[in-house]
Design an enzyme around this catalytic site. Structure first.
Site, short mmCIF file in Angstrom:
data_model
loop_
_atom_site.label_atom_id
_atom_site.label_comp_id
_atom_site.label_asym_id
_atom_site.label_seq_id
_atom_site.Cartn_x
_atom_site.Cartn_y
_atom_site.Cartn_z
N GLU A 1 0.83 -1.22 0.00
CA GLU A 1 0.00 0.00 0.00
C GLU A 1 0.86 1.26 0.00
OE1 GLU A 1 -2.56 -0.96 -1.05
OE2 GLU A 1 -4.18 -0.91 0.41
N THR B 1 -5.24 6.74 -5.59
CA THR B 1 -5.43 7.02 -4.16
C THR B 1 -4.56 8.20 -3.73
OG1 THR B 1 -6.04 4.75 -3.69
CG2 THR B 1 -5.22 6.04 -1.84
N1 HSE Z 1 -8.46 4.90 3.33
C1 HSE Z 1 -7.86 4.98 2.01
C2 HSE Z 1 -8.28 6.29 1.38
C3 HSE Z 1 -8.34 3.83 1.20
O1 HSE Z 1 -9.48 6.57 1.39
O2 HSE Z 1 -7.43 7.02 0.90
C4 HSE Z 1 -7.83 3.79 -0.20
O3 HSE Z 1 -8.43 2.67 -0.85
#
Ligand code: HSE
Length: 318
Positions: free
Chosen positions: A134, A186
């Site tokens: 991630e 993201t």
């Molecule tokens: N919590 C993260 C965001 C998840 O919303 O940026 C990304 O899939």
């Protein structure tokens, strides 16, 4: 497996996941039954990691640039014996969909590899390794996709430092997801967020998060419904998603309990108490994107109880 055999190759499927669940930015996530990535991992005599992609996504095969590669390397760094892995990846979860594509690769790879290492590592450690993926994908170590992918169901990440991951009970809800065919990274969707939150807004958000978790634990649909409200992230990110407000309003009119942006988008998800409502929601979503001329994929699915699943394994005698 018996004492004389060792698993040499395992194929797993890793589910799509929905992070945030509207109000729980970075702390709540849910595993879906569909769609899933398929990963075949073999333990090798040679050290290091080899990656082959059997899909059309053109993802890097260099392990240091591949989310599954860096997750496997984090695992090998913590393993006290020399080992190596061969990974064949067949992805079905589109990168940049908001459905935890990078998490499925990273978590699927480390769960599979851990089977080959006779479950040497705990689920909590696997989440840590998968978060390396991630970090490569988005620049941030967040666990709200990888944790439900590893554990299944709905998970609460109470804390990352130190890790405190709480699997919640899994309500029997139906999930409708529509994925407009645009890509949102993201990292970009995080970049646009405000860095400060007003106390009065935080109080409303805390109430909703506590209400949503309680709603899941008590299977209280009315509480789930009124708690799926996000006054901090959604107002900013939703402008990136075509037809977001219209889809949300019409889904709730069609019978959804509630929903919002899946992870960082662009997918939109809705929870429903029964399959008929979930299909009605799907039809209302499709109508809107037909009218707006937007290509999409759509799924009606359920919450996956088990996360990464073994599909096949082969053993060799030792
Ligand atoms: N919590 C993260 C965001 C998840 O919303 O940026 C990304 O899939």
């Amino acid at each position: 497996m018996n004492a004389k055999n060792r698993i040499s190759t395992v194929t797993v499927s890793a589910p799509a996941t929905i992070a945030n669940l509207v109000c729980g930015f970075d702390i709540l996530g849910m595993a879906l039954e569909e769609p899933r990535d398929f990963l075949q991992v073999s333990i090798t005599d040679s050290l290091g990691i080899q990656i082959t992609n059997q899909d059309d996504f053109d993802l890097p095969t260099d392990p240091v640039q591949n989310v599954a590669g860096v997750a496997l390397q984090a695992m090998l760094n913590a393993y006290p014996h020399p080992a190596g892995f061969n990974l064949v990846s067949h992805k079905q979860i589109k990168p940049g969909s908001g459905l935890g594509s990078s998490a499925a690769s990273a978590a699927g790879a480390v769960v599979a590899a851990n089977i080959l290492l006779d479950q040497y590592f705990s689920s909590e450690q696997l989440v840590q390794f998968a978060m390396a993926g991630e970090e490569l994908a988005s620049g941030v170590r967040h666990a709200d996709n990888v944790a439900p992918c590893v554990y299944g169901g709905i998970t609460l990440i109470r804390s990352l430092l130190p890790p405190d991951i709480i699997p919640l009970s899994v309500p029997e809800l139906f999930v409708t997801v529509i994925h407009p065919q645009i890509e949102i990274k993201t990292s970009d969707a995080r970049q646009i967020l405000r860095k400060n939150v007003l106390l009065k807004d935080a109080i409303i958000q805390w109430g909703n998060i506590a209400g949503l978790v309680t709603g899941f634990l008590k299977n209280d649909h009315a509480l789930i419904s009124r708690s799926m409200t996000d006054i901090i992230i959604e107002p900013v990110r939703s402008i990136l998603i075509p037809g977001f407000k219209e889809i949300k309003t019409s889904s709730i009119e069609a019978g959804a309990l509630g929903g919002g942006i899946a992870g960082s988008g662009p997918s939109i998800f809705m929870l429903s108490a029964d399959k008929k409502a979930a299909i009605d929601v799907q039809n209302s979503m499709k109508d809107i994107y037909h009218r707006l001329g937007i290509d999409y994929n759509v799924y009606v699915t359920t919450i996956s109880q088990h996360g990464v699943r073994i599909e096949n394994e082969s053993v060799y005698p030792i």
